[in-house]
Design a protein around this motif. Structure first.
Motif, PDB file in Angstrom:
ATOM      1  N   MET A 242     -41.492  38.183 -16.543  1.00 51.46           N
ATOM      2  CA  MET A 242     -41.831  36.857 -17.076  1.00 51.46           C
ATOM      3  C   MET A 242     -42.714  36.093 -16.108  1.00 51.46           C
ATOM      4  O   MET A 242     -42.554  36.208 -14.890  1.00 51.46           O
ATOM      5  CB  MET A 242     -40.550  36.054 -17.307  1.00 51.46           C
ATOM      6  CG  MET A 242     -39.731  36.578 -18.455  1.00 51.46           C
ATOM      7  SD  MET A 242     -38.271  35.580 -18.721  1.00 51.46           S
ATOM      8  CE  MET A 242     -37.478  36.547 -19.997  1.00 51.46           C
ATOM      9  N   LYS A 243     -43.626  35.299 -16.669  1.00 50.88           N
ATOM     10  CA  LYS A 243     -44.474  34.436 -15.838  1.00 50.88           C
ATOM     11  C   LYS A 243     -44.214  32.971 -16.153  1.00 50.88           C
ATOM     12  O   LYS A 243     -43.876  32.192 -15.294  1.00 50.88           O
ATOM     13  CB  LYS A 243     -45.955  34.751 -16.084  1.00 50.88           C
ATOM     14  CG  LYS A 243     -46.438  36.004 -15.392  1.00 50.88           C
ATOM     15  CD  LYS A 243     -46.731  35.753 -13.922  1.00 50.88           C
ATOM     16  CE  LYS A 243     -47.102  37.050 -13.215  1.00 50.88           C
ATOM     17  NZ  LYS A 243     -46.613  37.121 -11.860  1.00 50.88           N
ATOM     18  N   CYS A 244     -44.424  32.607 -17.443  1.00 53.79           N
ATOM     19  CA  CYS A 244     -44.322  31.182 -17.779  1.00 53.79           C
ATOM     20  C   CYS A 244     -42.889  30.775 -18.140  1.00 53.79           C
ATOM     21  O   CYS A 244     -42.465  29.677 -17.836  1.00 53.79           O
ATOM     22  CB  CYS A 244     -45.278  30.836 -18.918  1.00 53.79           C
ATOM     23  SG  CYS A 244     -44.803  31.549 -20.506  1.00 53.79           S
ATOM     24  N   GLY A 245     -42.162  31.649 -18.804  1.00 53.35           N
ATOM     25  CA  GLY A 245     -40.788  31.340 -19.214  1.00 53.35           C
ATOM     26  C   GLY A 245     -40.706  30.514 -20.482  1.00 53.35           C
ATOM     27  O   GLY A 245     -39.615  30.209 -20.962  1.00 53.35           O
ATOM     28  N   VAL A 246     -41.851  30.124 -21.026  1.00 57.55           N
ATOM     29  CA  VAL A 246     -41.815  29.190 -22.161  1.00 57.55           C
ATOM     30  C   VAL A 246     -42.726  29.626 -23.322  1.00 57.55           C
ATOM     31  O   VAL A 246     -43.274  28.798 -24.045  1.00 57.55           O
ATOM     32  CB  VAL A 246     -42.190  27.746 -21.710  1.00 57.55           C
ATOM     33  CG1 VAL A 246     -41.108  27.175 -20.815  1.00 57.55           C
ATOM     34  CG2 VAL A 246     -43.544  27.711 -21.014  1.00 57.55           C
ATOM     35  N   GLY A 247     -42.917  30.926 -23.494  1.00 59.14           N
ATOM     36  CA  GLY A 247     -43.617  31.418 -24.685  1.00 59.14           C
ATOM     37  C   GLY A 247     -45.131  31.246 -24.671  1.00 59.14           C
ATOM     38  O   GLY A 247     -45.745  31.185 -25.736  1.00 59.14           O
ATOM     39  N   LYS A 248     -45.766  31.154 -23.499  1.00 66.02           N
ATOM     40  CA  LYS A 248     -47.214  30.935 -23.455  1.00 66.02           C
ATOM     41  C   LYS A 248     -47.999  32.161 -22.988  1.00 66.02           C
ATOM     42  O   LYS A 248     -49.068  32.460 -23.516  1.00 66.02           O
ATOM     43  CB  LYS A 248     -47.532  29.770 -22.488  1.00 66.02           C
ATOM     44  CG  LYS A 248     -47.286  28.415 -23.076  1.00 66.02           C
ATOM     45  CD  LYS A 248     -48.386  28.039 -24.053  1.00 66.02           C
ATOM     46  CE  LYS A 248     -48.004  26.812 -24.850  1.00 66.02           C
ATOM     47  NZ  LYS A 248     -48.610  26.812 -26.182  1.00 66.02           N
ATOM     48  N   CYS A 249     -47.507  32.882 -21.979  1.00 65.74           N
ATOM     49  CA  CYS A 249     -48.346  33.907 -21.327  1.00 65.74           C
ATOM     50  C   CYS A 249     -48.284  35.264 -22.013  1.00 65.74           C
ATOM     51  O   CYS A 249     -49.172  36.090 -21.839  1.00 65.74           O
ATOM     52  CB  CYS A 249     -47.935  34.050 -19.860  1.00 65.74           C
ATOM     53  SG  CYS A 249     -46.318  34.802 -19.636  1.00 65.74           S
ATOM     54  N   GLY A 250     -47.230  35.527 -22.765  1.00 60.74           N
ATOM     55  CA  GLY A 250     -47.101  36.797 -23.481  1.00 60.74           C
ATOM     56  C   GLY A 250     -46.599  37.948 -22.615  1.00 60.74           C
ATOM     57  O   GLY A 250     -46.440  39.064 -23.105  1.00 60.74           O
ATOM     58  N   ASN A 251     -46.327  37.703 -21.353  1.00 60.07           N
ATOM     59  CA  ASN A 251     -45.867  38.774 -20.450  1.00 60.07           C
ATOM     60  C   ASN A 251     -44.587  39.456 -20.911  1.00 60.07           C
ATOM     61  O   ASN A 251     -44.378  40.633 -20.631  1.00 60.07           O
ATOM     62  CB  ASN A 251     -45.588  38.179 -19.051  1.00 60.07           C
ATOM     63  CG  ASN A 251     -46.743  38.424 -18.123  1.00 60.07           C
ATOM     64  OD1 ASN A 251     -47.879  38.215 -18.511  1.00 60.07           O
ATOM     65  ND2 ASN A 251     -46.454  38.867 -16.923  1.00 60.07           N
ATOM     66  N   CYS A 252     -43.746  38.692 -21.590  1.00 58.93           N
ATOM     67  CA  CYS A 252     -42.406  39.204 -21.911  1.00 58.93           C
ATOM     68  C   CYS A 252     -42.313  39.720 -23.340  1.00 58.93           C
ATOM     69  O   CYS A 252     -41.213  40.014 -23.815  1.00 58.93           O
ATOM     70  CB  CYS A 252     -41.392  38.080 -21.735  1.00 58.93           C
ATOM     71  SG  CYS A 252     -41.651  36.758 -22.930  1.00 58.93           S
ATOM     72  N   GLN A 253     -43.453  39.831 -24.031  1.00 58.47           N
ATOM     73  CA  GLN A 253     -43.425  40.083 -25.470  1.00 58.47           C
ATOM     74  C   GLN A 253     -42.957  41.492 -25.858  1.00 58.47           C
ATOM     75  O   GLN A 253     -43.353  42.472 -25.230  1.00 58.47           O
ATOM     76  CB  GLN A 253     -44.827  39.891 -26.027  1.00 58.47           C
ATOM     77  CG  GLN A 253     -44.856  38.941 -27.191  1.00 58.47           C
ATOM     78  CD  GLN A 253     -46.267  38.645 -27.633  1.00 58.47           C
ATOM     79  OE1 GLN A 253     -47.175  38.549 -26.802  1.00 58.47           O
ATOM     80  NE2 GLN A 253     -46.448  38.510 -28.932  1.00 58.47           N
ATOM     81  N   VAL A 259     -39.333  37.348 -25.211  1.00 54.57           N
ATOM     82  CA  VAL A 259     -37.975  37.446 -24.648  1.00 54.57           C
ATOM     83  C   VAL A 259     -37.568  36.129 -23.980  1.00 54.57           C
ATOM     84  O   VAL A 259     -36.407  35.750 -23.996  1.00 54.57           O
ATOM     85  CB  VAL A 259     -37.864  38.639 -23.660  1.00 54.57           C
ATOM     86  CG1 VAL A 259     -36.507  38.690 -22.992  1.00 54.57           C
ATOM     87  CG2 VAL A 259     -38.120  39.948 -24.404  1.00 54.57           C
ATOM     88  N   CYS A 260     -38.549  35.403 -23.423  1.00 53.02           N
ATOM     89  CA  CYS A 260     -38.205  34.151 -22.742  1.00 53.02           C
ATOM     90  C   CYS A 260     -37.763  33.049 -23.705  1.00 53.02           C
ATOM     91  O   CYS A 260     -37.020  32.157 -23.314  1.00 53.02           O
ATOM     92  CB  CYS A 260     -39.378  33.657 -21.891  1.00 53.02           C
ATOM     93  SG  CYS A 260     -40.838  33.211 -22.842  1.00 53.02           S
ATOM     94  N   GLN A 261     -38.214  33.116 -24.960  1.00 52.79           N
ATOM     95  CA  GLN A 261     -37.884  32.049 -25.908  1.00 52.79           C
ATOM     96  C   GLN A 261     -36.964  32.512 -27.027  1.00 52.79           C
ATOM     97  O   GLN A 261     -36.012  31.840 -27.378  1.00 52.79           O
ATOM     98  CB  GLN A 261     -39.166  31.519 -26.552  1.00 52.79           C
ATOM     99  CG  GLN A 261     -39.789  30.414 -25.762  1.00 52.79           C
ATOM    100  CD  GLN A 261     -40.798  29.635 -26.583  1.00 52.79           C
ATOM    101  OE1 GLN A 261     -41.476  30.186 -27.445  1.00 52.79           O
ATOM    102  NE2 GLN A 261     -40.920  28.361 -26.310  1.00 52.79           N
TER     103      GLN A 261
HETATM  104  S1  FES Z   1     -42.822  34.699 -19.936  1.00 55.65           S
HETATM  105 FE1  FES Z   1     -44.618  33.860 -20.735  1.00 55.65          FE
HETATM  106  S2  FES Z   1     -44.418  34.198 -22.855  1.00 55.65           S
HETATM  107 FE2  FES Z   1     -42.491  34.813 -22.052  1.00 55.65          FE
END
Ligand code: FES
Ligand SMILES: Cc1cc2nc3c(=O)[nH]c(=O)nc-3n(C[C@H](O)[C@H](O)[C@H](O)COP(=O)(O)OP(=O)(O)OC[C@H]3O[C@@H](n4cnc5c(N)ncnc54)[C@H](O)[C@@H]3O)c2cc1C
Length: 278
Positions: A242-253, A259-261
């Motif tokens: 995870m990078k942003c933790g709030v559904g913006k960067c797409g790293n956790c998709q 996954v973060c949201q």
């Molecule tokens: S950590 Fe950035 S979208 Fe989930």
């Protein structure tokens, strides 16, 4: 969304480390005090993004139960790389940055009146502890509560004093196992799935919460399925970069899921058709 809210989402707020304990060779416990608000306001299973200033920011699960009257919360961090190493190097009274809490949670309300089965592998006990401690403060609202916990070796067990205390509660049973025993170990030996077949399970009235390494989920779920546990009654927590933790960067998709949201806590029913998830 207001500009102010946006700032709070992306800007870490300052918090102070007030207690550090070495738990195992790789894991340290941190008690953290908020400096800019009165309570974290989290729910079990949620995580924060923690910043070590000058080094980086990572997601870490909240290990203490929710407490709206406290401005402190607890984390356990395993040293694996750059940021976790830097966190381990910090001292009491040092300042860190935090954002959150973020993500979905284990909702205690859904579990009330049921038999509960908690399954933790290794450091998976860290987020589950938040939920277990919340449930145990009102354990009479649940029927039988079973906690299964597995570690690679006895020296890797976390919170052993608490496990002993939990096991003394009338409707609670704690069972632990190790993959590899050491001299003097008299308990169970074997992976965590070996603890499941002997359990007496009321399959329609049992809810399960699982947190552990990815390799564990597949086998635990197979074992639970053979006990006729309904997939809609199985909840688990996923870990992704995870990078942003709030559904913006797409790293956790994972496909359409962030996954973060949408997580980290998911109902298995929602994940079972996504090959990449488990
Ligand atoms: S950590 Fe950035 S979208 Fe989930
Ligand atoms: C929602 C969530 C909750 C978490 N809770 C905890 C917790 O309570 N305690 C804890 O110790 N750790 C937790 N983690 C994992 C933690 O975020 C990573 O260990 C950390 O980001 C590693 O950063 P680093 O800079 O030290 O290591 P890096 O140098 O970034 O990585 C070191 C090694 O760890 C692996 N790694 C890093 N991040 C992850 C990840 N997210 N999933 C799988 N492998 C990874 C890398 O592939 C690499 O092999 C959590 C992760 C998530 C997504």
């Amino acid at each position: 969304m207001k500009q102010e809210d946006n700032k709070n989402l992306y800007t870490p707020e300052k918090a102070k480390i007030i207690e550090i304990k070495q738990m195992t060779e790789l894991e340290k416990f941190f008690r953290i005090k908020l400096l800019e608000r009165n309570t974290l306001g989290h729910k079990p299973g949620q995580f924060i993004m923690i910043t070590v200033y000058g080094v980086g920011e990572i997601p870490i699960s909240i290990s203490s139960p929710p407490d709206i009257n406290s401005d402190e919360f607890e984390l356990v961090v395993r040293k694996v790389g750059n940021v976790t190493q830097a966190l381990h190097n910090l001292r009491e009274n040092d300042i860190v940055g935090i954002r959150g809490p973020f993500g979905t949670n284990f909702c205690a309300e859904n579990f009330k009146g049921k038999d509960l089965l908690f399954i933790a592998g290794g450091i998976g006990l860290v987020p589950l502890r938040s939920f277990i401690k919340q449930v145990l403060t009102e354990h009479n609202n649940y029927r039988k509560i079973t906690i299964l916990y597995g570690a690679k070796s006895p020296k890797e067990f976390l919170f052993t004093n608490e496990l002993e205390e939990w096991n003394k509660i009338e409707n609670v049973e704690v069972k632990i196992t190790v993959d590899k025993p050491e001299d003097g170990w008299k308990g169970n030996v074997g992976v965590i799935t070996t603890l499941i077949p002997p359990l007496e399970i009321d399959s329609e009235n049992t809810l399960v919460a699982i947190v552990g390494p990815p390799v564990m989920y597949k086998f635990v779920i197979l074992s639970l399925t053979s006990k006729n546990i309904l997939h809609k009654n199985i909840y688990l927590s996923l870990e992704r970069r995870m990078k942003c933790g709030v559904g913006k960067c797409g790293n956790c998709q994972i496909q359409h899921l962030y996954v973060c949201q949408d997580g980290p806590v998911f109902c298995y029913e929602e994940l079972k058709h996504l090959k990449e998830a488990i």
